[in-house]
Scaffold this motif. Structure first.
Motif, short mmCIF file in Angstrom:
data_model
loop_
_atom_site.label_atom_id
_atom_site.label_comp_id
_atom_site.label_asym_id
_atom_site.label_seq_id
_atom_site.Cartn_x
_atom_site.Cartn_y
_atom_site.Cartn_z
N TYR A 130 46.52 25.28 47.25
CA TYR A 130 46.00 24.13 48.01
C TYR A 130 44.88 23.46 47.20
O TYR A 130 44.35 24.04 46.25
CB TYR A 130 45.44 24.59 49.35
N GLU A 131 44.56 22.27 47.60
CA GLU A 131 43.44 21.54 47.01
C GLU A 131 42.58 20.98 48.14
O GLU A 131 43.12 20.60 49.19
CB GLU A 131 43.91 20.38 46.14
N PRO A 132 41.28 20.91 47.93
CA PRO A 132 40.45 20.21 48.92
C PRO A 132 40.77 18.72 48.90
O PRO A 132 41.48 18.23 48.02
CB PRO A 132 39.03 20.49 48.45
N HIS A 133 40.24 18.02 49.88
CA HIS A 133 40.41 16.56 49.88
C HIS A 133 39.94 16.00 48.54
O HIS A 133 38.99 16.49 47.93
CB HIS A 133 39.60 15.95 51.03
N TRP A 134 40.60 14.94 48.10
CA TRP A 134 40.29 14.40 46.77
C TRP A 134 38.82 14.06 46.60
O TRP A 134 38.27 14.13 45.49
CB TRP A 134 41.16 13.17 46.47
N SER A 135 38.15 13.70 47.70
CA SER A 135 36.75 13.30 47.58
C SER A 135 35.84 14.48 47.25
O SER A 135 34.69 14.29 46.86
CB SER A 135 36.28 12.63 48.88
N PHE A 136 36.34 15.72 47.43
CA PHE A 136 35.54 16.90 47.12
C PHE A 136 35.90 17.49 45.75
O PHE A 136 35.36 18.53 45.38
CB PHE A 136 35.74 17.97 48.19
N ILE A 137 36.79 16.85 45.04
CA ILE A 137 37.17 17.31 43.70
C ILE A 137 36.42 16.49 42.68
O ILE A 137 36.57 15.26 42.63
CB ILE A 137 38.70 17.17 43.48
N ASP A 352 36.94 17.78 57.68
CA ASP A 352 35.95 17.90 56.62
C ASP A 352 35.23 19.24 56.73
O ASP A 352 35.10 19.80 57.83
CB ASP A 352 34.94 16.76 56.70
N PRO A 353 34.72 19.75 55.62
CA PRO A 353 34.05 21.07 55.64
C PRO A 353 32.63 20.96 56.21
O PRO A 353 31.64 21.11 55.50
CB PRO A 353 34.04 21.47 54.17
N LEU A 354 32.54 20.70 57.50
CA LEU A 354 31.25 20.52 58.15
C LEU A 354 31.32 21.15 59.53
O LEU A 354 32.12 20.71 60.38
CB LEU A 354 30.89 19.04 58.25
N SER A 355 30.48 22.13 59.78
CA SER A 355 30.46 22.78 61.09
C SER A 355 29.48 22.08 62.02
O SER A 355 28.63 21.30 61.57
CB SER A 355 30.07 24.25 60.94
N GLN A 356 29.61 22.36 63.31
CA GLN A 356 28.68 21.78 64.27
C GLN A 356 27.25 22.25 63.98
O GLN A 356 26.30 21.47 64.06
CB GLN A 356 29.09 22.18 65.69
N LYS A 357 27.11 23.51 63.60
CA LYS A 357 25.79 24.04 63.27
C LYS A 357 25.19 23.29 62.09
O LYS A 357 24.00 22.93 62.10
CB LYS A 357 25.89 25.53 62.95
N GLU A 358 25.99 23.02 61.09
CA GLU A 358 25.49 22.32 59.91
C GLU A 358 25.08 20.89 60.26
O GLU A 358 24.14 20.35 59.67
CB GLU A 358 26.56 22.32 58.82
N PHE A 359 25.79 20.26 61.19
CA PHE A 359 25.41 18.90 61.60
C PHE A 359 23.99 18.90 62.15
O PHE A 359 23.17 18.06 61.79
CB PHE A 359 26.37 18.36 62.65
N TYR A 360 23.68 19.83 63.03
CA TYR A 360 22.36 19.84 63.64
C TYR A 360 21.30 20.37 62.68
O TYR A 360 20.11 20.05 62.82
CB TYR A 360 22.39 20.61 64.96
#
Length: 640
Positions: A130-137, A352-360
């Protein structure tokens, strides 16, 4: 025990290529065997279109608790055996002819093509990476492709364009003419059409770098920064109003100008980013930074004040403080990180690789402002950074240094003044007190209430006397049935009354009744005015049944004129009062009808320079000015 499903295909080897002739339609799929497939380019589009709606990030629609959007989950579940397509259940299901087994299921009306099945098979054989979304490469520099028409290439970008054109069997379009090119450049770089002279100069420019010179000329224009800033300010959600509730005016244009200037100065993007997110926290402004540069760095943080605000009384303050922090977090993530972080407000982000905890955790950086929940419906909601105009900044900084000294002096004065005031009061004599207290006894009080004869009673500072009236003055019933004078022109004159200087406050009042007919629209009720000396003096004036006042040193270049907006009712007795506070300003004149102040009177002349208004020789006159402006059929009584 899983029984493998036979896949109907025949693979032939020829000249280094794998050719899959699939039984359904026998459509050939040619894939370079020595080159690995790209998950993002070749595989993910197939899975997104056919699989992720039931086996993706959305737990509400997920079937069989299987996720194919994440490699570890797909392998742990057993759906994919990396490197072993013959043992991979995913391939068994997509190749199946059994409507109970085949994937995608027939009811969703989607079917994989033979080409797509072959790509999935080869991908799994290559390890199912697999590959991450192109914006993360991280991007990598690729070699410039070889092209046949080398003479067409002027820079490396041209080589990439031409390579694709040649692969598609296409020829480049002919180079456009210079006029069209100048127009395109101007719109692209400034958002405006080019000036005809600029176009002609470019058309006739013989230099080899004429195009580059034209680009530089557009980049040097103020409009370049305005055009680019227009897009950035959209990202920053800039507006000149608050956005919610009354949507009142917001004064934040200095941030807009900062963005324009940043583009025109070609500010490095890292500096552009830091100053907008934390310009107020920057301590190292660089060697030789001027006070103006330090102020500008703080202005940049207007980026964080562009959020919508409200002053609605029914809000919960804490809720809106959270909303403001959320807005700043989402905007920062979108603008600087390219992430739709708002999805993580309520749950872990599904894509996207972003959790709710990371948002806050991120929002904590934006939850330390002193901005209030309510904007107060004012244009400069605190906290506010005062930004003087460029020409005022030097003096402004001097005042900032002078203020502590001035405030300390004021505090000292306030502390000592009370004692000094009591000492002064105790030292006053009776005569001194009488000299400064307000005038309680009228300077002049004229009755106009006899009802007969050719004289009227008058009082000068309480001393009674009788004053003769002109032959044109007669009598009529007054207010409340008492007699009153009927004035036609000058009724009387006094040589020693009403010669006021412009800084002397005074009040004049009287009962008046204007006739119904409007044959005489403009006249003076009372005056002390020298018409032979540029109308120096003052008067109580009527203009189209509206009461007003003149205060004149020299008409019209050194004079003041104020007239009420409301007309007096004709043939009705009205108590008119005019009060002047000695300020020499329009606001110092108050006009009352029956005790009601007339709001927002018309300022017909406001050129008074506070020169003398004393007439010395002209008399105080009732019924006209010294020589003209006579009243006609004016009911009048109790002039004081």
């Amino acid at each position: 025990m899983r029984l493998p499903i036979q896949r109907g295909s025949l693979t032939l080897r020829f000249a280094g290529f794998a050719i899959a002739l699939v039984q359904i339609g026998l459509t050939p799929e040619i894939v370079r065997a020595e080159e690995p497939l790209s998950y993002n380019e070749h595989i993910r589009p197939i899975l997104v279109e056919n699989c992720f709606s039931c086996h993706g990030a959305d737990s509400a629609s997920r079937k069989a608790d299987l996720r194919l959007d994440r490699r570890d989950d797909a392998i742990e579940y057993g759906a994919i055996i990396a490197g072993d397509p013959d043992s991979t259940v995913l391939l068994d299901r997509i190749y199946s002819d059994d409507p109970e087994e085949v994937m995608p299921p027939p009811e969703i009306k989607k079917t994989l093509s033979a080409q797509q099945k072959a790509l999935l098979t080869q991908w799994i054989k290559q390890g199912a990476e697999y590959e991450p979304h192109w914006s993360f490469i991280p991007p990598t520099r690729v070699p410039v492709p070889k092209v046949k028409k080398q003479d067409w290439v002027r820079n490396p970008i041209d080589a990439f364009i031409l390579s694709k054109l040649e692969a598609e069997g296409l020829l480049p379009a002919a180079e456009t003419d210079r006029r069209t090119l100048a127009r395109r450049l101007s719109y692209d770089l400034t958002g405006l059409p080019p000036e005809p002279a600029v176009v002609e100069a470019f058309v006739l420019d013989p230099h080899a770098d004429a195009y580059e010179r034209l680009v530089d000329s557009f980049l040097s224009k103020l409009e370049w920064g305005e055009h680019r800033a227009r897009h950035w300010l959209d990202y920053a959600r800039y507006a000149d109003t608050h956005g919610i509730h009354f949507d009142n005016f917001r004064e934040i244009w200095t941030y807009r100008q900062w963005v324009i200037n940043a583009f025109n100065r070609n500010m490095p993007f890292d500096q552009f980013t830091i100053l907008q997110l934390a310009g107020d926290l920057v301590t190292d402004h660089g060697p030789g930074a001027t006070p103006d540069q330090i102020l500008d760095n703080k202005i940049a943080t207007g980026f964080n004040r562009c959020n919508m605000t409200t002053n609605e009384g029914g809000i919960i303050d804490e809720e809106y403080i959270v909303l403001y922090a959320r807005d700043r977090t989402e905007t920062t993530a979108q603008v600087f990180m390219g992430l739709t972080a708002g999805c993580a407000v309520c749950h872990d982000h599904k894509f996207d690789p972003l959790s709710q905890k990371e948002f806050y955790e991120l929002s904590a950086f934006f939850n330390n402002t002193t901005q209030r929940a309510k904007d107060g419906n004012v244009y400069n909601t605190p906290p506010v950074l005062a930004v003087p105009l460029a020409q005022d900044r030097t003096r402004f900084r001097k005042i900032q240094k002078e203020l502590p000294v001035a405030r300390a002096a004021l505090a000292t004065r306030k502390k000592n003044a009370k004692t000094e005031f009591h000492t002064w009061v105790q030292s006053l004599t009776e005569d001194q007190v009488l000299a400064v207290r307000p005038q309680e006894t009228p300077l002049v009080d004229i009755a106009f209430s006899e009802g007969e004869g050719n004289a009227t009673k008058a009082s000068f500072l309480g001393k009674q006397t009788t004053i003769p009236l002109s032959d044109s003055t007669s009598w009529l019933p007054g207010p409340s049935g008492m007699p009153a004078a009927l004035v036609n022109g000058k009724a009387l004159e006094l040589s020693s009354a009403g010669d006021f200087e412009h800084d002397q406050p005074f009040t004049i009042s009287c009962w008046v009744k204007l006739p119904k007919e409007d044959g005489n629209k403009n006249f003076s009720i009372a005056s002390r005015m020298d018409e032979s000396n540029a109308h120096r003096g003052w008067d109580l004036w009527v203009e189209d049944r509206r009461v007003g006042m003149h205060l004149i040193h020299k008409w019209p270049e050194d004079a003041l004129k104020v007239v009420a907006k409301k007309q007096l009712k004709p043939d009705v007795w009205t108590l008119v009062t005019l009060s002047y506070n000695g300020s020499g300003n329009p606001g110092g004149i108050k006009i009352y009808y029956d005790g009601v102040v007339q709001q927002k009177p018309k300022v017909a002349n406001n050129k008074f320079k506070k020169n003398t208004t004393r007439t010395e020789t002209a008399p105080f006159v009732i019924g006209s000015r010294t020589k003209g402006s006579p009243a006609k059929n004016l009911g009048l009584t109790n002039v004081s």
